[in-house]
Motif scaffolding. Structure first.
Motif, short mmCIF file in Angstrom:
data_model
loop_
_atom_site.label_atom_id
_atom_site.label_comp_id
_atom_site.label_asym_id
_atom_site.label_seq_id
_atom_site.Cartn_x
_atom_site.Cartn_y
_atom_site.Cartn_z
N GLU A 145 8.94 7.20 1.46
CA GLU A 145 8.42 6.01 0.75
C GLU A 145 7.60 4.96 1.72
N ALA A 146 8.06 4.76 2.74
CA ALA A 146 7.04 4.13 3.72
C ALA A 146 5.90 4.66 4.22
N ARG A 147 5.92 6.05 4.29
CA ARG A 147 4.41 6.72 4.43
C ARG A 147 3.70 6.47 3.35
N LEU A 148 4.19 6.70 2.17
CA LEU A 148 3.29 6.68 1.00
C LEU A 148 2.72 5.31 0.83
N GLN A 149 3.53 4.09 0.76
CA GLN A 149 3.19 2.76 0.96
C GLN A 149 2.05 2.54 1.86
N GLU A 150 2.00 3.27 2.97
CA GLU A 150 1.25 3.00 4.13
C GLU A 150 -0.06 3.64 3.66
N LEU A 151 -0.16 4.81 2.80
CA LEU A 151 -1.29 5.51 2.53
C LEU A 151 -1.93 4.59 1.34
N LEU A 152 -1.18 3.93 0.91
CA LEU A 152 -1.92 3.05 -0.36
C LEU A 152 -2.59 1.92 0.18
N THR A 153 -2.25 1.35 1.51
CA THR A 153 -2.90 0.21 2.05
C THR A 153 -4.47 0.74 2.50
N ARG A 154 -4.60 1.83 2.61
CA ARG A 154 -6.07 2.32 3.09
C ARG A 154 -7.01 1.94 2.17
N GLN A 155 -8.21 1.57 2.60
CA GLN A 155 -9.21 1.28 1.64
C GLN A 155 -10.40 2.25 1.24
N THR A 156 -10.26 3.26 2.13
CA THR A 156 -11.20 4.22 2.05
C THR A 156 -10.89 5.63 1.29
N GLN A 157 -9.73 5.29 0.38
CA GLN A 157 -9.47 6.60 -0.15
C GLN A 157 -10.14 6.38 -1.72
N LYS A 158 -10.19 7.67 -2.29
CA LYS A 158 -10.71 7.74 -3.45
C LYS A 158 -9.61 7.52 -4.61
N LEU A 159 -10.34 7.22 -5.82
CA LEU A 159 -9.40 6.71 -6.94
C LEU A 159 -8.62 7.93 -7.31
N ALA A 160 -8.89 9.09 -7.32
CA ALA A 160 -7.86 10.23 -7.54
C ALA A 160 -7.09 10.38 -6.66
N ASP A 161 -7.26 10.23 -5.22
CA ASP A 161 -6.09 10.20 -4.15
C ASP A 161 -5.22 9.10 -4.38
N VAL A 162 -5.53 7.92 -4.72
CA VAL A 162 -4.79 6.52 -4.81
C VAL A 162 -3.64 6.90 -6.00
#
Length: 285
Positions: free
Chosen positions: A162-179
């Protein structure tokens, strides 16, 4: 060492120099070997410490679900039933199930399931035995220590995910599909965490308290009770009323079916007599 003497002295000096050199090499190899052993031991200790830290801590004591089951024959279930419920409260516990059933002979069966602290079980069982005659009694214990440790390990891993996934959500360079994919996986992980936490809480309650299941039963009398005598009479009256209703239903269906057929031949006869009456009245006029 410098050797500048005669042949004998020169050979002796050279031999001594060779021996000193070999001793230096041997001492150096020993130091290197000792250093390698210390390094290898240190690395092994670090690896063991890391592995120990990654494992979930073992519980300080065994996790055991204890259940006591007792059946008591009592003279009056009504008063005993409520007294058992009051005993659970007096023992700093609570009831999880209560039920009363009436038998065909008019006697009652009762069941009370309660959870109480381990220190009060002995006194509680003694008071339950004093209600009447004990017909059966047994105790069981289910050791869930291994399952509990495994559940804690799964819960720890899920929280790390859960902590790793929350960290991934904070990245601004992701595509909408990845989010969206990360949010979907995060929802699944949180659902698993909630399920594991609920199971852990349930096991904590079951192991912290002792479950006592008490069954009460009334003895069967030598003579039939008023309820046992009246019950077949009441059943007979009920069956008679049901039979009368069914026969009345059949009669209505029969009349509704046959009367239209009886009316068909009567219509021509009624028309014939009506026609003759009108002719007679016309002839008289």
């Amino acid at each position: 060492m410098v050797c500048s003497f005669g042949d004998y002295h020169f050979r002796t000096c050279l031999g001594n120099a060779r021996v000193q050199k070999e001793e230096q090499y041997s001492r150096s190899d020993s130091l290197a070997s000792f250093s390698d052993t210390r390094v290898a031991g240190y690395e092994s200790a670090v690896a063991s410490k890391t592995e120990a830290e990654s494992r979930p801590p073992a519980p300080s004591k065994r996790k055991v679900i204890t259940t006591h089951d007792i059946t008591v024959e009592v003279k009056n279930l009504a008063t005993t039933f409520q007294a058992a419920i009051d005993l659970a409260k007096a023992s700093n516990g609570y009831t999880t199930e209560t039920s009363r059933v009436r038998n065909d002979d008019g006697s009652f069966l009762g069941r009370v399931v309660m959870r109480v602290p381990p220190g009060t079980v002995g006194g509680l069982l003694e008071k339950l035995r004093a209600f009447g005659t004990v017909t059966s009694e047994n105790s069981t214990g289910e050791d869930i220590t291994d399952e509990y440790v495994d559940l804690e390990a799964r819960l720890k891993n899920m929280r790390a995910s859960e902590a790793r996934l929350q960290e991934l959500l904070t990245r601004q360079t992701q595509k909408l599909a990845d989010v969206l994919a990360v949010e979907k996986e995060l929802t699944r992980v949180r659902g698993d965490i909630e399920s594991f936490e609920a199971q852990k809480r349930n096991w904590d309650i079951l192991t912290a308290l002792v479950t006592v299941q008490v069954n009460f039963l009334e003895p069967k009398g030598a003579f039939p009770t008023v309820y046992k005598v009246w019950r077949p009479i009441r059943t007979a009256f009920g069956e008679a009323l049901e039979g009368f209703a069914e026969s009345l239903h059949a009669l209505v269906v029969f009349l509704g079916t046959i009367l239209p057929w009886l009316a068909l031949p009567g219509l021509p006869v009624y028309g014939y007599f009506t026609f003759r009456r009108k002719n007679r009245q016309a002839a008289k006029a």
